[in-house]
Design a protein around this motif. Structure first.
Motif, PDB file in Angstrom:
ATOM      1  N   LEU A 214      31.048 -59.892  88.163  1.00  0.00           N
ATOM      2  CA  LEU A 214      31.404 -60.793  88.958  1.00  0.00           C
ATOM      3  C   LEU A 214      30.540 -61.933  89.037  1.00  0.00           C
ATOM      4  O   LEU A 214      31.037 -63.155  89.474  1.00  0.00           O
ATOM      5  N   THR A 215      29.187 -61.856  88.457  1.00  0.00           N
ATOM      6  CA  THR A 215      28.706 -62.910  88.362  1.00  0.00           C
ATOM      7  C   THR A 215      27.906 -63.398  87.089  1.00  0.00           C
ATOM      8  O   THR A 215      27.066 -64.067  86.969  1.00  0.00           O
TER       9      THR A 215
ATOM     10  N   ALA B 114      32.598 -66.702  88.412  1.00  0.00           N
ATOM     11  CA  ALA B 114      31.286 -65.809  88.194  1.00  0.00           C
ATOM     12  C   ALA B 114      30.144 -66.815  88.736  1.00  0.00           C
ATOM     13  O   ALA B 114      29.266 -66.647  89.231  1.00  0.00           O
TER      14      ALA B 114
ATOM     15  N   ARG C 231      30.119 -67.361  92.209  1.00  0.00           N
ATOM     16  CA  ARG C 231      29.433 -66.426  92.927  1.00  0.00           C
ATOM     17  C   ARG C 231      28.039 -66.235  92.817  1.00  0.00           C
ATOM     18  O   ARG C 231      27.300 -65.658  93.931  1.00  0.00           O
TER      19      ARG C 231
END
Length: 66
Positions: free
Chosen positions: A5-6, A46, A49
């Motif tokens: 996600l990052t 990403a 985030r």
């Protein structure tokens, strides 16, 4: 374990690999290029985030020191 996600680098590498496949593809070259664009979009998300502030009270450590 990688946090997808990052981790923008992960998605950029996927986009690069997909473009390399598209360069050699006889069929579905356009489809592969669209997939590479989506990987670029995931990389941008990403990054957002990773740089977004964490709301107060939303972070709970996996293990707490005793």
């Amino acid at each position: 374990m990688t946090d997808f996600l990052t981790n923008a680098d992960h998605w950029r590498k996927r986009a690069e690999q997909t473009r390399a496949l598209a360069a050699n593809a006889v069929k579905d070259q356009g489809r592969l290029l669209k997939v590479a664009e989506e990987y670029d979009r995931l990389a941008a998300h990403a990054e957002q985030r990773r740089s977004a502030p964490v709301p107060a009270g939303s972070y709970v450590p996996a293990s707490r020191p005793e």
